[in-house]
Design an enzyme around this catalytic site. Structure first.
Site, PDB file in Angstrom:
ATOM      1  N   LEU A  60       0.839  -1.203   0.000  1.00  0.00           N
ATOM      2  CA  LEU A  60       0.000   0.000   0.000  1.00  0.00           C
ATOM      3  C   LEU A  60       0.878   1.258   0.000  1.00  0.00           C
ATOM      4  O   LEU A  60       0.734   2.149   0.831  1.00  0.00           O
ATOM      5  CB  LEU A  60      -0.957  -0.014   1.191  1.00  0.00           C
ATOM      6  CG  LEU A  60      -2.165   0.909   1.074  1.00  0.00           C
ATOM      7  CD1 LEU A  60      -3.104   0.452  -0.035  1.00  0.00           C
ATOM      8  CD2 LEU A  60      -2.928   0.998   2.385  1.00  0.00           C
ATOM      9  N   GLY A  61       1.813   1.296  -0.967  1.00  0.00           N
ATOM     10  CA  GLY A  61       2.585   2.507  -1.189  1.00  0.00           C
ATOM     11  C   GLY A  61       1.779   3.470  -2.053  1.00  0.00           C
ATOM     12  O   GLY A  61       0.544   3.400  -2.101  1.00  0.00           O
ATOM     13  N   GLU A  89      12.483  -9.783 -19.313  1.00  0.00           N
ATOM     14  CA  GLU A  89      11.894  -8.814 -20.241  1.00  0.00           C
ATOM     15  C   GLU A  89      12.922  -8.460 -21.317  1.00  0.00           C
ATOM     16  O   GLU A  89      14.102  -8.362 -21.014  1.00  0.00           O
ATOM     17  CB  GLU A  89      11.462  -7.555 -19.478  1.00  0.00           C
ATOM     18  CG  GLU A  89      10.361  -7.871 -18.465  1.00  0.00           C
ATOM     19  CD  GLU A  89       9.784  -6.625 -17.765  1.00  0.00           C
ATOM     20  OE1 GLU A  89      10.247  -5.510 -18.036  1.00  0.00           O
ATOM     21  OE2 GLU A  89       8.869  -6.796 -16.955  1.00  0.00           O
ATOM     22  N   HIS A 136       5.274  -3.920 -20.240  1.00  0.00           N
ATOM     23  CA  HIS A 136       5.855  -3.031 -19.227  1.00  0.00           C
ATOM     24  C   HIS A 136       5.598  -1.558 -19.556  1.00  0.00           C
ATOM     25  O   HIS A 136       6.514  -0.721 -19.571  1.00  0.00           O
ATOM     26  CB  HIS A 136       7.361  -3.302 -19.068  1.00  0.00           C
ATOM     27  CG  HIS A 136       7.900  -2.850 -17.730  1.00  0.00           C
ATOM     28  ND1 HIS A 136       8.989  -3.433 -17.120  1.00  0.00           N
ATOM     29  CD2 HIS A 136       7.485  -1.866 -16.880  1.00  0.00           C
ATOM     30  CE1 HIS A 136       9.231  -2.828 -15.964  1.00  0.00           C
ATOM     31  NE2 HIS A 136       8.328  -1.873 -15.813  1.00  0.00           N
ATOM     32  N   ARG A 158       6.935  -5.988 -10.275  1.00  0.00           N
ATOM     33  CA  ARG A 158       8.050  -6.559 -11.021  1.00  0.00           C
ATOM     34  C   ARG A 158       7.790  -8.047 -11.175  1.00  0.00           C
ATOM     35  O   ARG A 158       7.191  -8.673 -10.285  1.00  0.00           O
ATOM     36  CB  ARG A 158       9.381  -6.373 -10.273  1.00  0.00           C
ATOM     37  CG  ARG A 158       9.929  -4.963 -10.292  1.00  0.00           C
ATOM     38  CD  ARG A 158      10.475  -4.572 -11.672  1.00  0.00           C
ATOM     39  NE  ARG A 158      11.065  -3.239 -11.661  1.00  0.00           N
ATOM     40  CZ  ARG A 158      10.430  -2.124 -12.035  1.00  0.00           C
ATOM     41  NH1 ARG A 158       9.172  -2.180 -12.421  1.00  0.00           N
ATOM     42  NH2 ARG A 158      11.067  -0.983 -12.014  1.00  0.00           N
TER      43      ARG A 158
END
Lengths: 309, 309
Positions: free
Chosen positions: B148-149, B256, B274, B227
């Protein structure tokens, strides 16, 4: 001989309602060609609001008591004609406007943030170390909402949380948190994204004209969750081809099902098959209202959700 | 001989930053194999946070004063190792968390309301009068947010307006409007949709394990805008194939660019390359911070946005 009322379902995609109705009614499906002797027994027809009534058929049904429109929208139903015959029409108001608004936001994100295109790009193996797709932020984008009914208001609330600036236009002014533009053309001029969320009637067929589309412009996004008829679809396709319009994200079309050939080489589009309001929960809500309206008409009780206007 | 500082860009997709830097600096690109005599002149390297530092290279650069991380995330950068060498690292905090949250909501809508699938369905000519795709309403769906940033809070605000019920989990409790689950496993058990929005560090690689994925379950939707390393990607793929997980909508991957062959026959997925945080506006914000950090280090002034922890 049965004493159960008989109900006739008119459109094929409503055929799946059969199991929910045949507990109480004898259910016939128009496309299966019910025998002529059934006509005298039909007490209600079940229709979807985006299809024209078969008036010739209705005139052959001596005991018809109700046109039960399964959907919320009833744009193709000639309610006046029914009223003149003393035939009530019911529909399903207020069951799916929030779902339609969710879908409108999904179309904005799919188009602006290139979610459909990104999925295609990745699966085609086009994502390489040198490429990074950049998309525009929604922050500060100006959203113009055509029609501030339940759907339009629900779109506005979502757009605000996503940092977009909301304006609207509708033929009648009403108290609202958001400023009303002087006309749909002024709204398009002042918008990056135009969301068509109005009800369709005779007054607004073709409202989103070539002029409105060109006012939205080369970086504009046109979203339609209303009805295909509100747009000049040929003008939309032409403007996308020429670059006069940036993008279109459409859930509804002039002719449905849409012919993919019409859109095969039209760039910058996201297209969904009229699914904005078709959630499982909304369909359950529509079904519940329709069952109540059918029970009411056959029991001589007041209809639950008649079309009043 | 020039007296301008020299800057070395490390990753190919950052090559497009060149024109914005070469007004003030001599710019070299690592993949072009700059001559060895340049190494003594490199004062800063420009990197993206999802790539590991080339420590052997850094050890060959006697005048390196700054690792300028272009992105907000810096999960692959060994900040401790840099600190031990007296080498500061800067990044771009707070510039794109709202855009990432928008994209997360876009992935939820694209997956749940079948926007990507509907577009494919329509274009393939599969929309017929008999078919009508039904999708689940978002109303009342339980969303669990991992982390919860700034991103997680922005996702929560959007989900609430769309009538979803929000819970969260993070390793540290914090004051919040939304209830915190006892563990990520408890969160997954209580959620219809799990949105991974945490920062990655050594403590949470593989956090979304087979057990967590199976707790989310056959009708669950897993969304990742964090990520790839936070997920056990093999377990995700296996669970989608077996039906133990309902859907996945992923913007990030273990390796990726993602190899499309890995996903070609994995059902019920929406995949974007991304792009969640890669908006034009966010990139401009990142560029501005990086230019300020570079100017500061070469002028001996305090850095604008150093990584502190």
């Amino acid at each position: 001989m049965t004493t159960r009322p008989a109900v006739l379902i008119m459109q094929r995609h409503l055929g799946q309602l059969t199991p929910f109705l045949e507990g109480s009614y004898d259910v016939y499906r128009f496309w299966e060609g019910p025998p002529a002797e059934v006509e005298a027994r039909i007490g209600a027809i079940v229709v979807a609001g985006e299809f024209e009534l078969d008036k010739a058929l209705i005139e052959r049904l001596p005991n018809l008591k109700l046109v039960a429109c399964f959907t919320s929208g009833y744009d193709r139903i000639d309610v006046e004609w029914c009223r003149a015959r003393g035939l009530p029409v019911t529909h399903a108001p207020g069951v799916n406007h929030e779902d339609v608004a969710d879908h409108a936001i999904g179309l904005i994100l799919a188009a602006r943030r290139k979610i459909v295109e990104g999925d295609r790009h990745l699966r085609a193996g086009e994502w390489t170390p040198e490429t990074r797709i950049l998309t525009p932020s929604l922050k500060g984008q100006k959203v113009g909402i055509v029609g501030l009914g339940l759907i339009g208001q629900a779109v506005a609330r979502r757009a605000e949380v996503m940092r977009m600036a909301v304006r609207w236009w509708g033929p009648r002014d009403r108290p609202a948190h958001w400023p009303r533009a002087a006309s749909v053309l002024e709204l398009a001029k002042a918008s990056d994204i135009l969301v068509v969320a109005c009800r369709v009637d005779d007054s607004n067929v073709g409202l989103i004209s070539k002029e409105v589309i060109e006012a939205l412009g080369p970086s504009g996004l046109l979203v339609n969750v209303s009805r295909g008829q509100v747009l000049d679809e040929a003008a939309v396709i032409s403007a996308l081809r020429s670059g006069a319009l940036g993008q279109a994200a459409l859930d509804v079309f002039t002719h449905e099902p849409a012919d993919p050939a019409d859109w095969a080489d039209v760039p910058n589009t996201v297209l969904t098959p009229h699914t904005a309001g078709a959630t499982t929960e909304a369909v359950q809500g529509m079904l519940m209202l329709m069952v109540q309206n059918l029970a009411a008409v056959f029991n001589g009780e007041p209809l639950k959700t008649p079309i009043q206007n």
